[in-house]
Design an enzyme around this catalytic site. Sequence first.
Site, PDB file in Angstrom:
ATOM      1  N   THR A  48      24.150 -33.643 -11.942  1.00 44.98           N
ATOM      2  CA  THR A  48      24.599 -32.250 -12.046  1.00 44.98           C
ATOM      3  C   THR A  48      26.020 -32.083 -11.496  1.00 44.98           C
ATOM      4  OG1 THR A  48      22.336 -31.529 -11.751  1.00 44.98           O
ATOM      5  CG2 THR A  48      24.023 -29.870 -11.416  1.00 44.98           C
TER       6      THR A  48
ATOM      7  N   GLU B   6      18.028 -25.439  -3.267  1.00 44.90           N
ATOM      8  CA  GLU B   6      18.863 -25.993  -4.331  1.00 44.90           C
ATOM      9  C   GLU B   6      20.208 -26.462  -3.781  1.00 44.90           C
ATOM     10  OE1 GLU B   6      17.108 -26.924  -6.873  1.00 44.90           O
ATOM     11  OE2 GLU B   6      18.151 -25.852  -8.471  1.00 44.90           O
TER      12      GLU B   6
END
Lengths: 313, 313
Positions: A187, A134
């Site tokens: 994001t 991630e």
Amino acid sequence: MKEKDSIHVFAPATSANFICGYDILGLALEEPGDEVKLTRVNTPGVVIKKITGDEGLLPTDSKKNTVGACIEMVLRHLNREDLGIEIELNKKMPIGSGLGSSAASTIAGLFAINQLLGEPLTRQELLPFALKGEELACGYGHADNVAPSLLGGITLIKSYHPLEVINLPTPKELCCSIIFPHVEVPTRAARQILRTQIELKNAVHQWGNIAGLISGLFLEDYGLISRSLEDKLIEPIRSILIPEFDQMKEIAKELGALGFGISGSGPSVVAFTKGLDKAKEITEALQLHLKHKQIGSNGYSSRINTHGAIVIK
Amino acid sequence: MKEKDSIHVFAPATSANFICGYDILGLALEEPGDEVKLTRVNTPGVVIKKITGDEGLLPTDSKKNTVGACIEMVLRHLNREDLGIEIELNKKMPIGSGLGSSAASTIAGLFAINQLLGEPLTRQELLPFALKGEELACGYGHADNVAPSLLGGITLIKSYHPLEVINLPTPKELCCSIIFPHVEVPTRAARQILRTQIELKNAVHQWGNIAGLISGLFLEDYGLISRSLEDKLIEPIRSILIPEFDQMKEIAKELGALGFGISGSGPSVVAFTKGLDKAKEITEALQLHLKHKQIGSNGYSSRINTHGAIVIK
């Protein structure tokens, strides 16, 4: 378990935050999700053979792609760098949607290599690799998407140092309606507009809701869950980036949603419902509303996926 | 239930915050606590006849004393201002200790008048009156002491507007050691030194702990409870006002406390334990430590009181 020559797995999309649980809660969906197929080959090294469904957005260099990079990490960890692995990634969900797209790919890759090698690691042991994946994909190693995609159900990231993930109970009739409006909210940008300082009194209000939500899950009390699904900290700021947010919220609430908010960092929104029929009704109404406003969207109506990543073949 | 001519009740001391749950969690103790005796008299009006154990600190004017003021509120609410009530308050716990002294008096008064009148109100219905009593006594109407004193057990104040209080499960062997060092830290001062702004990342850490603690209570998982009993937001600031705080924490942890922190706004400190013997051992060790430092203290070792206020006679 025995090692295999090839494996084909599915890892589900996820919705992080569960409205009031910013950065600590996440849950897995029945659909959409990503598929990864691994095949052993004779030439050592990890190679991405094919990516479908990504519209050319993802890097095919194995070291830069989260699937390839995570698989390499696991092989290195297990001293199996002699292996030759070919990867096929089939993205069956939108990228940059707030549904844990990178997490689903990461988990599919990690789960697949672990299955191919006969499960040398537990699901929990795969989590630290997922965090690194991630970090590669989003610049920030959060677990609120990878944990539910891997483990299924509703997960609590109790802490990061050390990493502690807890599976919370999933009330049987809890479902969700997810709408991905076709606008882009990266994001990174969604994180950057957040204030780094918050009012203590607002934080207290938020942790009252979090405590209420956790209690509601254990008690299977949909009323308490509903009264806890409120976010006065993050939503007022991030929702600015999402077209028709307030109108969608009003529609969902009028149709009887338990709660409505942003899925992860958006732009997807999520309405929680009691029962799948209610979720379908809301998905339809929200997509129709966006259509009237000339905004395209994907819509999903899903139970909570309680099993996480699975082997397809 | 029938009305009575006199009643004698006990309301327990409480410990607010449960370390990580600032302003939302509280729990009731088996001891200490306050007693209130009410007697009907012919002359209308509410009169404080006697206060014992308060060292002359509490106002005897019924309108200024939280017990008298709360009883008057209930009588007004029920249109029973024609009644004559004499109050005896026996404070069996230290004032300004961080053990909910004013809350115990308030609840004893409210519970007593409701019992005297044959229970026209439920326990939950008494809570709004208790909040007003706390506002009178502390200048701030918080519920994290009155709720557990009234209802017993571990209580979550899920929200204030509207007031929603939830009884959380009490793990059977959960006990606490409470030390009240003889120094004064008024609630108002303890609140005032807190920052009104906090870091979002610290808030996230805190709500991870809160979610972990609530889960631990439902799962009766003492390990998870222990790992969640941490407060990096309030404790570093408030503990400055408490002598020997860090040393006491070290002693308690070394002896196997599940967690250690400030009780309410202090100066009392609390160590949570598995089992009453462990609590007693820690209480003894901490009092001995303070004694060596020439600091007097009260010490209590208690199970969690699961019944709340009770009728003695």
